[in-house]
Design an enzyme around this catalytic site. Structure first.
Site, PDB file in Angstrom:
ATOM      1  N   TYR A   1       0.852  -1.189   0.000  1.00 33.38           N
ATOM      2  CA  TYR A   1       0.000   0.000   0.000  1.00 33.38           C
ATOM      3  C   TYR A   1       0.894   1.248   0.000  1.00 33.38           C
ATOM      4  O   TYR A   1       1.944   1.264   0.644  1.00 33.38           O
ATOM      5  CB  TYR A   1      -0.884   0.040   1.243  1.00 33.38           C
ATOM      6  CG  TYR A   1      -1.872  -1.095   1.371  1.00 33.38           C
ATOM      7  CD1 TYR A   1      -3.203  -0.944   0.986  1.00 33.38           C
ATOM      8  CD2 TYR A   1      -1.476  -2.321   1.918  1.00 33.38           C
ATOM      9  CE1 TYR A   1      -4.109  -1.980   1.130  1.00 33.38           C
ATOM     10  CE2 TYR A   1      -2.387  -3.359   2.064  1.00 33.38           C
ATOM     11  CZ  TYR A   1      -3.694  -3.185   1.658  1.00 33.38           C
ATOM     12  OH  TYR A   1      -4.599  -4.213   1.808  1.00 33.38           O
TER      13      TYR A   1
ATOM     14  N   HIS B   1      -6.039   1.865  -1.468  1.00 27.20           N
ATOM     15  CA  HIS B   1      -6.031   0.505  -1.982  1.00 27.20           C
ATOM     16  C   HIS B   1      -4.584   0.097  -2.232  1.00 27.20           C
ATOM     17  O   HIS B   1      -3.718   0.946  -2.465  1.00 27.20           O
ATOM     18  CB  HIS B   1      -6.828   0.407  -3.282  1.00 27.20           C
ATOM     19  CG  HIS B   1      -8.308   0.532  -3.094  1.00 27.20           C
ATOM     20  ND1 HIS B   1      -9.065  -0.437  -2.480  1.00 27.20           N
ATOM     21  CD2 HIS B   1      -9.172   1.527  -3.437  1.00 27.20           C
ATOM     22  CE1 HIS B   1     -10.330  -0.060  -2.447  1.00 27.20           C
ATOM     23  NE2 HIS B   1     -10.422   1.127  -3.009  1.00 27.20           N
TER      24      HIS B   1
ATOM     25  N   LYS C   1      -3.877  -4.142  -9.892  1.00 26.86           N
ATOM     26  CA  LYS C   1      -2.610  -4.087  -9.180  1.00 26.86           C
ATOM     27  C   LYS C   1      -1.475  -4.500 -10.125  1.00 26.86           C
ATOM     28  O   LYS C   1      -1.707  -5.214 -11.099  1.00 26.86           O
ATOM     29  CB  LYS C   1      -2.613  -5.004  -7.955  1.00 26.86           C
ATOM     30  CG  LYS C   1      -3.766  -4.729  -6.993  1.00 26.86           C
ATOM     31  CD  LYS C   1      -3.704  -5.613  -5.791  1.00 26.86           C
ATOM     32  CE  LYS C   1      -5.019  -5.597  -5.024  1.00 26.86           C
ATOM     33  NZ  LYS C   1      -5.538  -4.263  -4.760  1.00 26.86           N
TER      34      LYS C   1
END
Length: 298
Positions: free
Chosen positions: A221, A229, A262
């Protein structure tokens, strides 16, 4: 002042002692949050199991977090040897009467404070409504017994967030054993380079958490997980020279990372001649990272 990490000794596997790093003190948990160590709350009641968002202390740390805190002078270790439940049972058997007396006195004191507060609030409310005057407010009313019943029914029992039993009693706590405990923690690693990845990312300001649910070793993070997020999924450290990277794993994890918004990250220490620091653990190395994203076919 360093926080206290309680190392709970578990069963031995292949001659090694398994240690679980736990934090029981709320103030220590707040301090860790300030330095980007979040851990995982794991406390619950067997008779009323809660979901993740309702879990409480103790805070369970990753091994990497415990080692990083100790090496940076932010924590010290306290160990409970043997079966924890057996240790607590011995303490209760030995000091049961004193523990009961102290707990009863604390409970009665809490009830008395609640009664004083509630009576005063009730009196002030009646004065505001004009039902009684300040001159007569201290006199007993005809329905005083009914009010007392309602008052007693409204009293509550506070559930402590820390354990006075464990904090005040010495449970096999020895001075000068922190380095030995560090070696036991390090010996649990199948890949020490994972800590070097953790350390490098912490130095860059990332907050790390376990990444198993996204198929990685860590998730990273950019700040506190309650505000951001995660941006990256970091796999286990890879030895660039002698460890191959499976093409199927590369495609699968890159697709997974892109699907959950991600970046999938591969990292490893840059190969050098290993050196030992004064505490006999591998020295800090430079770490290189590569990010992979799924771009599609064609």
């Amino acid at each position: 002042m360093p926080v206290t990490i309680n190392l709970i000794c578990g069963a031995q596997e292949d001659g090694q002692t398994i240690l679980s790093p736990l934090i029981f003190n709320i103030d220590d948990i707040k301090k860790l949050r300030d330095v980007g160590i979040c851990g995982i709350l794991s406390g619950t009641l067997p008779s009323a199991a809660q979901q993740n968002i309702f879990l409480s202390v103790p805070l369970k740390l990753m091994i990497e977090e415990a080692i990083w805190l100790y090496l940076n002078g932010l924590a010290e270790f306290k160990v409970l040897r043997g079966d924890t439940a057996h240790l607590v049972k011995e303490i209760l058997d030995r000091d049961a009467h004193n523990i009961h007396v102290v707990a009863k006195e604390r409970l009665e004191r809490s009830f008395e404070l609640q009664r004083e507060y509630k009576r005063e609030q009730h009196r002030l409310k009646l004065e505001r409504l004009g039902i009684i005057s300040p001159e007569t407010s201290n006199k007993n009313t005809s329905d005083q017994s009914q009010n007392d019943k309602l008052l007693e029914a409204s009293l509550f029992i506070e559930t402590p967030t820390t354990s006075n039993l464990l904090n005040n009693l010495h449970l096999n706590h020895e001075n000068g054993i922190n380095d030995n405990l560090l070696h036991i923690l390090v010996s649990q690693y199948s890949n020490w380079d994972n800590f070097l990845l953790f350390q490098a990312l912490k130095d860059k300001g990332y907050v790390l958490a376990p990444g198993g649910r996204f198929g990685g070793k860590f998730i990273a993070y950019p700040g506190d997980p309650l505000r951001y997020h995660s941006h990256m999924v970091v796999r286990d450290a890879l030895h660039y020279k002698d460890q191959p990277l499976d093409l199927l794993e590369l495609a699968a994890n890159a697709r997974l990372g892109t699907a959950v918004k991600k970046i999938w990250v591969i990292g490893a220490p840059i190969p050098t001649n290993d050196k030992l620091e004064s505490n006999n653990i591998p020295s800090k190395k430079d770490v290189s990272f590569y990010s992979v994203e799924w771009a599609g076919f064609g």
